[in-house]
Enzyme design. Structure first.
Site, short mmCIF file in Angstrom:
data_model
loop_
_atom_site.label_atom_id
_atom_site.label_comp_id
_atom_site.label_asym_id
_atom_site.label_seq_id
_atom_site.Cartn_x
_atom_site.Cartn_y
_atom_site.Cartn_z
N ASP A 1 -3.21 -40.52 -1.80
CA ASP A 1 -2.56 -39.73 -0.75
C ASP A 1 -2.17 -38.36 -1.30
O ASP A 1 -1.94 -38.22 -2.51
CB ASP A 1 -1.31 -40.49 -0.25
CG ASP A 1 -0.95 -40.12 1.18
OD1 ASP A 1 -1.48 -39.13 1.70
OD2 ASP A 1 -0.12 -40.85 1.77
N GLU B 1 2.66 -43.45 5.79
CA GLU B 1 2.26 -43.21 4.40
C GLU B 1 3.22 -43.90 3.45
O GLU B 1 2.81 -44.50 2.45
CB GLU B 1 2.25 -41.70 4.12
CG GLU B 1 1.13 -40.96 4.82
CD GLU B 1 1.19 -39.45 4.65
OE1 GLU B 1 0.14 -38.82 4.60
OE2 GLU B 1 2.30 -38.89 4.58
N GLY C 1 3.73 -33.17 5.71
CA GLY C 1 3.16 -31.95 6.28
C GLY C 1 2.24 -32.25 7.45
O GLY C 1 2.07 -31.43 8.35
C1 5RP Z 1 0.68 -35.83 5.63
C2 5RP Z 1 0.97 -35.58 4.21
C3 5RP Z 1 -0.11 -34.93 3.42
O1 5RP Z 1 -0.54 -35.80 2.43
C4 5RP Z 1 0.43 -33.65 2.84
O2 5RP Z 1 0.87 -32.82 3.90
C5 5RP Z 1 -0.63 -32.91 2.01
O3 5RP Z 1 -1.65 -32.45 2.83
P1 5RP Z 1 -2.86 -31.60 2.30
O4 5RP Z 1 -3.64 -32.45 1.35
O5 5RP Z 1 -3.62 -31.22 3.54
O6 5RP Z 1 -2.30 -30.36 1.60
O7 5RP Z 1 2.01 -35.89 3.67
O8 5RP Z 1 1.80 -36.32 6.30
#
Ligand code: 5RP
Length: 236
Positions: free
Chosen positions: A90, A112, A105
């Site tokens: 993740d 998650e 984000g």
């Molecule tokens: C989603 C998350 C994502 O893993 C986090 O925002 C990172 O995203 P990216 O790989 O697009 O930078 O927590 O809820």
């Protein structure tokens, strides 16, 4: 690397592929959310197709992860169908030196946290821009809240020292709605001195489903970097 390529995209791609390379046959895999994990999901699909990997089953952390897994031919199940998760991959929005994270984000942090916490090994995939000395320094903390409790939760978050704002949609009028049908409040904190205690305090507010602080959950951080014009991956 050609000068035309976006370095952040290149780092995300490299680190996503590297994490997928750590998945072994016959495993149950937590599939994270976001642009970096998307590369890992794509690579898992490629490895399955080439016969390099056999008999894996994914647990998606979001609608996005589910759609990508289906697109790349990864069989899926739910938490009701398994008794363990071997490995989860993740992304994160911030990573501190103790491997604590801010996530959410993509507004997917509730599912998650469930999946990543259950994994025997949780691998975080980030580009080097996500590393911080203190959580909260570059990213607002996402908090998922049931819709009827938004106003009192915002007031309580202010009392905890935060500046809350309701996350609004892009290319959609009104607020972001999570996969669970809830809303997200992004909270700016001057500085998060004690992430473990803040995580608990926020989750104790009535109406809060989950916040994006992941304390003591990550096992391995893979960081994509550009060194001498080439993408490399470092492990923390
Ligand atoms: C989603 C998350 C994502 O893993 C986090 O925002 C990172 O995203 P990216 O790989 O697009 O930078 O927590 O809820």
């Amino acid at each position: 690397m050609t000068g035309l390529m976006d370095p952040v995209k290149v780092m995300k791609e490299e680190v996503g592929y590297k994490a997928a390379g750590r998945v072994e046959s016959n495993s149950i895999v937590g599939l994270g959310t976001g642009s970096t994990t998307a590369y890992a999901i794509q690579s898992l699909g490629d490895r399955l197709q080439k016969g390099e990997l056999e008999n894996i089953i994914g647990i998606p952390t979001s609608f996005q992860a589910e759609v990508l897994a289906k697109k790349y031919g990864i069989p899926l199940t739910t938490l009701d169908g398994v008794d363990r998760i071997d490995i989860a991959i993740d992304g994160a929005d911030e990573v501190d030196p103790q491997k604590n994270l801010i996530k959410g984000g993509g507004a997917a942090h509730t599912r998650e946290k469930v999946v990543d916490s259950l994994a025997e090994t949780f691998i975080v995939v980030v580009d080097s821009g996500k590393l911080v000395d203190k959580l909260g320094s570059t990213f607002k903390l996402p908090v998922e809240v049931i819709p009827m409790a938004v106003t009192p939760v915002m007031r309580s978050l202010e009392k905890l020292g935060g500046k809350p704002e309701l996350r609004m949609g892009v290319k959609k009028a009104g607020p972001v709605v999570t996969d669970q049908g809830n809303l997200v409040i992004d909270v700016q904190f001057e500085s998060i001195e004690d992430p473990a205690s803040l995580e608990v305090k926020i989750n104790n507010l009535p109406g809060v489903l989950e916040n994006g602080l992941f304390v003591g959950v990550a096992d391995v951080i893979l960081v994509g970097e550009i060194k001498d014009g080439k993408p490399v991956v470092r492990e923390i």
